[in-house]
Design an enzyme around this catalytic site. Structure first.
Site, short mmCIF file in Angstrom:
data_model
loop_
_atom_site.label_atom_id
_atom_site.label_comp_id
_atom_site.label_asym_id
_atom_site.label_seq_id
_atom_site.Cartn_x
_atom_site.Cartn_y
_atom_site.Cartn_z
N SER A 1 0.81 -1.15 -0.04
CA SER A 1 -0.03 -0.03 -0.02
C SER A 1 1.00 1.33 -0.03
O SER A 1 0.32 2.50 -0.20
CB SER A 1 -0.71 -0.05 1.29
OG SER A 1 -0.34 0.22 2.44
N LYS B 1 0.87 4.86 6.92
CA LYS B 1 0.18 5.61 5.66
C LYS B 1 1.04 6.97 5.79
O LYS B 1 1.71 7.22 6.64
CB LYS B 1 -1.05 5.79 5.94
CG LYS B 1 -2.19 4.25 5.89
CD LYS B 1 -2.18 3.47 4.57
CE LYS B 1 -2.88 2.42 4.85
NZ LYS B 1 -2.68 1.52 3.52
#
Length: 379
Positions: A53, A140
């Site tokens: 990701s 993230k």
């Protein structure tokens, strides 16, 4: 005048009993565990990247250190836990903690606040079955800080109406139209593309027509330019969703919202002390925040209305700051677009550098360690 000198006598000293080899070994183990636990809690913790990701900024198999000092170390919330574990005891499915005791959580002073653009490790908010400090760790990039208005327009992130600078290694999904089959190992792997597949179908209307064949790849804009130079490549174009397509799996799950991953928002990130009016739209945006992350008792949400402890409320003042997170692999990241905001009490620390990187699918034994990534600062 004579000086008298008193001499005191004492019983013969008892020989000190020497520790056994086992006792010395045990003492060393206990000391090492205590020291490692304190360092892990207070200063720095090691993590590994299991999913793509954050590619191409962080790769699957990267090992990194995360600083607890930047944003301030959190005090433990769940004290009944096996040291140096997270949710389960190593190599088993046996829980490593008991939630019988839950302590108030505080944060020690840090070097800085979470900044827009920081790569942040945090506890995954929707995992409500675990205490906050034992939820799964996610990593993230912070896109929105408290009070920011976040929007994605045709792939580009805007914050407070201004286009945000894209990460230098950001990836998107592309369709590579080819005239013939490709030696995938040579073309894709040699260009650092770890995610690719032959075309079957995709989301959106930008690719391809029925007479085209090719591949779907996740890669950076600079590598796309390299792919275009191959004589068997007819075209490379980004896979994106038109604005009029609604993606129902996005946050918030509401019929009032018609967004998709490439055209999202605008949405305001909650800020401590900010008060909102609970319109049906705001209830959709912030109902889960009020119910799950603010420490409120008996929150009910029905028909666009909110009640707390049996009393209907028409406005709400947030009790803590929140953040909006996105992966750098923008088309292959389960992030705030899909599950919402990250509360401040879920923030673990700032990712600072990669200390080791192991390729999970090396082309040779010699290539298993990615030497060029060792001690790389995370940007």
């Amino acid at each position: 005048m004579a000086l008298e000198k008193e001499i005191s006598t004492s019983p013969a000293s008892t020989p000190v009993k020497k520790k056994s080899a086992f006792r010395e070994w045990l003492d060393s183990i206990v000391f090492a565990v205590v020291a490692a636990t304190l360092i892990r809690w207070l200063f720095m913790e090691a993590f590994t990247i299991p999913t793509p990701s954050m590619e191409n900024s962080l790769l699957v198999g990267d090992f990194l250190f995360v600083s607890k000092l930047h944003y301030g170390t959190r005090t433990p919330k769940t004290p009944l836990q096996v040291p140096l574990t997270h949710q389960t005891i190593w190599g088993t499915d046996v829980p490593s903690y008991l939630d019988w005791i839950q302590l108030p959580q505080y944060r020690l002073p840090g070097f800085s606040d979470v900044q827009r653009g920081d790569v942040v490790v945090f506890n995954y908010p929707p995992e409500l079955q675990h205490p906050v400090d034992l939820k799964t760790n996610y990593i993230k990039r912070c896109i929105g800080t408290p009070g920011d208005v976040v929007e994605v327009r045709d792939l580009q992130v805007f914050v407070n109406g201004t286009a945000m600078e894209n990460p230098s290694r950001m990836e998107n999904e592309y369709f590579v139209s080819t005239t013939t089959a490709v030696n995938e190992e040579k073309v894709f792997k040699e260009n650092g593309i770890s995610e690719y597949s032959t075309y079957t179908e995709t989301y959106g209307d930008t690719i391809p027509s029925n007479d085209e064949s090719g591949y779907l790849v996740y890669t950076t804009a600079s590598i796309v330019e390299t792919l275009k130079t191959y004589d068997f490549v007819r075209d490379v174009r980004v896979v994106k969703a038109p604005k009029d397509i609604s993606e129902p799996s996005l946050y918030p799950s509401s019929s009032l919202i018609k967004w998709n991953r490439d055209n999202y928002g605008p949405i305001t990130v909650p800020k401590e002390g900010a008060t909102i009016q609970l319109t049906p739209e705001n209830t959709a945006f912030y109902g889960d925040v009020i119910k799950y992350y603010e420490g409120n008792e008996k929150v009910e949400i029905a028909d666009g209305k909110v009640s707390v402890d049996g009393k209907a409320i028409s406005s709400y003042t947030f009790k803590q700051d929140y953040y909006f997170m996105m992966g750098d692999n923008r088309h292959n990241s389960a992030d705030s677009r899909y599950w919402g905001f990250v509360p401040m009490d879920h923030i673990v620390g700032k990712a600072v550098f990669v200390w080791m990187s192991i390729d999970p699918n090396p082309t040779s034994v010699a290539g298993k360690i990615r030497w060029n990534r060792l001690f790389r600062v995370i940007e």
